[in-house]
Write a protein that holds these residues in place. Sequence first.
Motif, short mmCIF file in Angstrom:
data_model
loop_
_atom_site.label_atom_id
_atom_site.label_comp_id
_atom_site.label_asym_id
_atom_site.label_seq_id
_atom_site.Cartn_x
_atom_site.Cartn_y
_atom_site.Cartn_z
N ALA A 1 1.16 -0.95 -0.25
CA ALA A 1 0.00 -0.33 0.18
C ALA A 1 0.79 1.35 -0.33
CB ALA A 1 -0.87 0.03 1.39
N TYR A 2 2.02 0.89 0.58
CA TYR A 2 2.50 2.72 0.92
C TYR A 2 3.28 2.91 -0.55
CZ TYR A 2 0.93 2.25 5.56
OH TYR A 2 0.80 1.67 7.07
N VAL A 3 3.95 1.77 -0.72
CA VAL A 3 4.62 1.28 -2.87
C VAL A 3 4.13 2.20 -3.31
CG1 VAL A 3 5.06 0.06 -4.51
CG2 VAL A 3 6.40 -0.36 -2.28
N GLU A 4 2.83 1.78 -3.28
CA GLU A 4 1.42 2.35 -4.70
C GLU A 4 1.50 3.70 -3.94
OE1 GLU A 4 -0.59 -1.70 -5.55
OE2 GLU A 4 -1.38 -0.35 -4.36
N MET A 5 1.16 4.10 -2.84
CA MET A 5 1.26 5.65 -2.12
C MET A 5 1.71 6.27 -2.83
SD MET A 5 -0.24 5.47 1.38
CE MET A 5 -1.65 4.46 2.33
N LEU A 6 3.07 6.21 -2.65
CA LEU A 6 5.01 7.00 -3.28
C LEU A 6 4.64 6.60 -4.87
CD1 LEU A 6 7.33 5.81 -0.73
CD2 LEU A 6 6.99 7.46 -0.59
N GLU A 7 4.61 5.63 -5.57
CA GLU A 7 3.94 5.95 -6.83
C GLU A 7 2.98 6.83 -7.32
OE1 GLU A 7 5.53 1.22 -8.28
OE2 GLU A 7 3.63 2.13 -8.12
N VAL B 1 10.97 6.40 -6.26
CA VAL B 1 10.44 6.60 -7.21
C VAL B 1 11.11 7.14 -8.49
CG1 VAL B 1 7.89 6.66 -8.96
CG2 VAL B 1 8.58 5.78 -6.44
N SER B 2 11.09 6.34 -9.66
CA SER B 2 11.86 5.70 -10.80
C SER B 2 11.16 5.73 -11.98
CB SER B 2 13.24 6.24 -10.94
OG SER B 2 14.03 6.43 -9.77
N HIS B 3 10.21 6.57 -13.35
CA HIS B 3 8.86 6.91 -13.75
C HIS B 3 7.94 6.01 -13.55
CE1 HIS B 3 12.79 8.12 -16.44
NE2 HIS B 3 13.81 6.28 -16.00
N GLY B 4 7.52 6.19 -12.81
CA GLY B 4 6.54 5.57 -12.03
C GLY B 4 6.57 4.41 -11.58
N ARG B 5 7.80 4.43 -11.12
CA ARG B 5 7.79 2.99 -10.35
C ARG B 5 8.91 2.79 -8.93
NH1 ARG B 5 7.24 -2.65 -12.08
NH2 ARG B 5 8.49 -4.21 -10.79
N HIS B 6 8.35 2.46 -7.85
CA HIS B 6 9.02 2.23 -6.70
C HIS B 6 10.97 0.96 -7.19
CE1 HIS B 6 9.91 1.73 -2.73
NE2 HIS B 6 9.18 2.68 -1.79
N HIS B 7 11.35 1.64 -6.76
CA HIS B 7 12.73 1.17 -6.48
C HIS B 7 12.28 -0.74 -5.72
CE1 HIS B 7 15.06 5.07 -6.86
NE2 HIS B 7 14.18 4.67 -7.35
N ALA B 8 11.77 -0.92 -4.69
CA ALA B 8 11.36 -1.67 -4.38
C ALA B 8 10.06 -2.72 -4.45
CB ALA B 8 11.62 -1.62 -2.76
N ARG B 9 9.52 -2.13 -5.92
CA ARG B 9 8.28 -2.68 -6.11
C ARG B 9 7.82 -4.46 -5.96
NH1 ARG B 9 3.34 -2.37 -8.15
NH2 ARG B 9 3.04 -1.01 -7.85
N ALA B 10 9.35 -5.10 -7.35
CA ALA B 10 9.01 -6.29 -7.85
C ALA B 10 9.04 -7.07 -5.80
CB ALA B 10 10.40 -6.37 -8.16
N ARG B 11 10.20 -6.76 -4.88
CA ARG B 11 10.72 -7.44 -4.21
C ARG B 11 9.13 -7.43 -3.27
NH1 ARG B 11 11.72 -5.87 0.62
NH2 ARG B 11 12.88 -3.53 -0.67
N GLY C 1 0.89 10.24 -15.31
CA GLY C 1 1.93 11.49 -15.54
C GLY C 1 2.65 11.67 -14.42
N ILE C 2 2.85 11.22 -13.37
CA ILE C 2 3.89 11.57 -12.34
C ILE C 2 5.48 10.10 -12.86
CG2 ILE C 2 5.09 9.87 -10.18
CD1 ILE C 2 1.49 11.02 -9.34
N ASP C 3 6.09 11.29 -12.48
CA ASP C 3 7.63 10.22 -13.05
C ASP C 3 8.60 9.76 -11.49
OD1 ASP C 3 10.08 9.63 -14.48
OD2 ASP C 3 11.03 11.91 -14.64
N CYS C 4 9.12 10.56 -10.91
CA CYS C 4 9.80 10.44 -9.74
C CYS C 4 9.14 11.05 -8.48
CB CYS C 4 11.89 10.87 -10.19
SG CYS C 4 11.98 10.43 -11.72
N VAL C 5 9.61 10.28 -7.45
CA VAL C 5 9.37 10.61 -6.36
C VAL C 5 10.48 10.43 -5.70
CG1 VAL C 5 7.13 10.40 -4.25
CG2 VAL C 5 6.89 10.07 -6.39
N TRP C 6 10.91 11.70 -4.93
CA TRP C 6 11.99 12.00 -3.22
C TRP C 6 10.90 11.96 -2.07
CZ3 TRP C 6 11.80 13.93 -8.05
CH2 TRP C 6 13.27 14.46 -8.62
#
Length: 460
Positions: free
Chosen positions: A111-117, A436-446, A424-429
Amino acid sequence: MQTTIGAPQSSLFFEQALLPEGWARDVRITIVDGRVATLDADCAAMPDDDRHGCALPGLPNLHSHAFQRGMAGLAEIRGPAQDSFWTWRDVMYRFVARMTPDDVQAIAALAYVEMLEGGFTRVGEFHYLHHDRDGARFADPAQMSAAIIAAAAESGVGLTLLPVFYAYAGFGAQAPRAEQARFLHDIDGYARLIARAADIAATALPDAIVGVAPHSLRAVSPEQLGLLTALAADRPIHIHIAEQTGEVDACRAWSGQRPVEWLLDHAAVDARWCLVHATHMTDAEATAMARSGAVAGLCPITEANLGDGIFPTAPFLAAGGLYGLGSDSNVLIDATEEMRLLEYGQRLAHRSRNLLARATGRSTGGDIYTAALAGGAAALGVPSGLAVGLPADIVSLDLDHPSLVGRTGDGLIDALTFAAGRAGIDCVWRYGTKLVSHGRHHARARIVARYRTVLETLSG
């Protein structure tokens, strides 16, 4: 695994950025230990800057039940009676009955990954699942809260944890239902929970806050509400209120007053408070609530999904009321969709357009964004915006998205809200670290892989 946030030092350059004083061009931001160290406009980029088109301050998500992300879509089958919040709640009780702390962490992390994305950088977690599956107390009273804190640390999202006090099944101190055993506390046990959760959060997260959350007027007695308000001191105080017409009817039968009316007459409601939903108010209640300084916690996706109703924005905003946005049941996590549905609900109710723009010539998307930013931050006990000394919580937009091409300033937020959406969201700090880069959280897969395993077990 924990996401390390608060990079020692970095520098970002944006062609345009939304600052507290308005839009600025050619903005360079340096970040030291997670916070904005310098911020300059109308300047040149440096060779080592991480360059992007547009910066927005990350939005607060002021109301979440993270574990409910795991039941998204489970309550969409029509029953034999009229479906409502109350029939949805029975599905939720069955889902939550089997969950362990590890399960909660796995679901909350996704849920938190999706919030950041989706553009949310801080969450107010209204957390009421406290005890073991049989209702027995854990040796550590904050074991379930620790799972939420761990999920926040793993994903990197900012956290205002709101442990919930729950004692009764209905107005007039009705005995709790068996399905509510995992939620229940007395005042002394709840005070221990708050203290322990605050200790854990302070160790695990850089800027966590722990608040107080009486679940609802139906779940606490007037005496307990007074004790909880005193316990809160200067912490945020959140409460569900006037979400369903059945709740309003039951409150009137018990007290002779409507829920918001009763609360404002019997509690010291002020700027510490967030009244979540507050859907069913008279104009007089809405005006009085606005004047109290309390923030309205609006969750348009969930309120639509549950068939709750539409918040009375006109009298509330006319009286200067503050509001923020939350994802609540997390049936769909998308900050832009919360904004869009908030405005569209008003359009459908009033058969008019651009109702949440503050004045003629104002941007609807821009005004919703800045209102949700200020109100959400106030409700979660943090400052808002991109400014020196504040956490570097930043969302960049993909200006190559077809719906954002050629847009500037508030026009970008209009296009993001009503056309591009979260695509339309690209990156999140968050706290200075790019998560998040290119709309995808760096730890999403795991995190998704673990979530899948937990959901298969819970569904088996």
